[in-house]
Scaffold this motif. Structure first.
Motif, short mmCIF file in Angstrom:
data_model
loop_
_atom_site.label_atom_id
_atom_site.label_comp_id
_atom_site.label_asym_id
_atom_site.label_seq_id
_atom_site.Cartn_x
_atom_site.Cartn_y
_atom_site.Cartn_z
N VAL A 26 27.54 49.89 53.34
CA VAL A 26 27.98 49.70 52.36
C VAL A 26 29.38 51.52 51.77
O VAL A 26 30.70 50.46 50.82
CB VAL A 26 27.06 49.61 50.93
N VAL A 27 28.84 52.07 51.59
CA VAL A 27 30.17 53.48 51.54
C VAL A 27 31.26 52.56 51.83
O VAL A 27 31.09 52.91 53.84
CB VAL A 27 29.12 54.89 52.15
N THR A 28 32.32 52.64 51.85
CA THR A 28 34.17 53.37 51.93
C THR A 28 34.45 54.49 52.50
O THR A 28 34.78 55.01 52.32
CB THR A 28 34.57 52.72 51.57
N SER A 29 33.97 54.61 54.27
CA SER A 29 34.74 55.95 54.60
C SER A 29 35.08 55.88 56.32
O SER A 29 34.60 54.79 56.46
CB SER A 29 33.54 57.43 54.68
N GLY A 30 35.48 56.93 56.64
CA GLY A 30 35.14 56.27 58.02
C GLY A 30 33.52 56.45 58.88
O GLY A 30 32.91 56.47 58.14
#
Lengths: 112, 116
Positions: free
Chosen positions: B97-101
């Motif tokens: 769920v983490v928004t990152s590359g």
């Protein structure tokens, strides 16, 4: 809350010319900036992304630039082709945040 | 194909109907999302599920009821909708769920919903 403004909303270019779409954001904690392309009848598809520790990233004819001081990032498409015609969305995310905030989209039309 | 499928692709329903949208991902992801896409507006995140557990509900009216029986399937149950709920409903999935590359969200083609 987080806000992303995207301009222009529509853009027409001649085939072979360049296209530039710009987004500005407000959340200083933002550190991830993806761009999505949505073709007619399909869902958005990631085409390029950039993290906040990088100022520019290139992938063939597309590039993204990031100015953290001014809080804006841009998508550059060179040597445009008719198949580049689509809606392009910018987005921003902030690390452990569980959601992306999207811009309102740019309808790009490449005229043959 | 992105590995995320949605059915039906088009749905027309009256305000008193009950219907369900289905999403299935074949990517082995653990997070799934429902978005609403209206004309000329940004994508609006509705719900987030992580390992079948709902982690986000962005103030969505109760006439939209999500269900995630496992990490591969996501449903959106609809009842007593309003005409302003007409939109394209997109499902997406990502590894986390983490928004990152390195955590790209893959979108399905969407369900075009029309409420009469």
């Amino acid at each position: 809350g987080e806000n992303v403004e995207q301009h222009p909303s529509t853009l027409s270019v001649q085939e072979g010319d360049s296209a530039v779409i710009k987004c500005t954001y407000s959340d200083s904690a933002s550190n991830y900036f993806p761009w999505y392309k949505q073709e007619l009848g399909k869902g958005p598809q990631l085409i390029i992304d950039i993290r906040s520790n990088v100022g520019e990233k290139k992938d063939q004819r597309i590039a993204v630039t990031l100015n953290k001081t001014a809080k804006h990032f841009s998508l550059h498409i060179t040597e445009t082709q008719p198949e580049d015609s689509a809606v392009y969305f910018c987005a921003q995310g902030a690390g452990s945040a569980r959601q992306l905030t999207f811009g309102s989209g740019t309808q790009l039309t490449v005229l043959p | 194909e992105t590995g995320v499928t949605q059915t039906p692709r088009h749905l027309v329903m009256g305000m008193t109907n009950k219907k369900s949208l289905k999403c299935e991902q074949h990517l082995g992801h653990n997070a799934m999302y429902w978005y609403k896409q209206s004309a000329k507006k940004p994508l609006e995140l509705m719900f987030v599920y992580n390992f079948k557990e709902q982690t986000e509900n962005n103030s969505v009216p109760s006439r939209f009821s999500p269900e995630c029986p496992n990490s591969s399937h996501l449903f959106l149950h609809l009842h007593t909708l309003q005409p302003e709920d007409s939109a394209l409903y997109l499902c997406a999935s990502s590894l986390w769920v983490v928004t990152s590359g390195n955590n790209e969200q893959f979108f399905g083609p969407g369900t075009r919903l029309t409420v009469l």
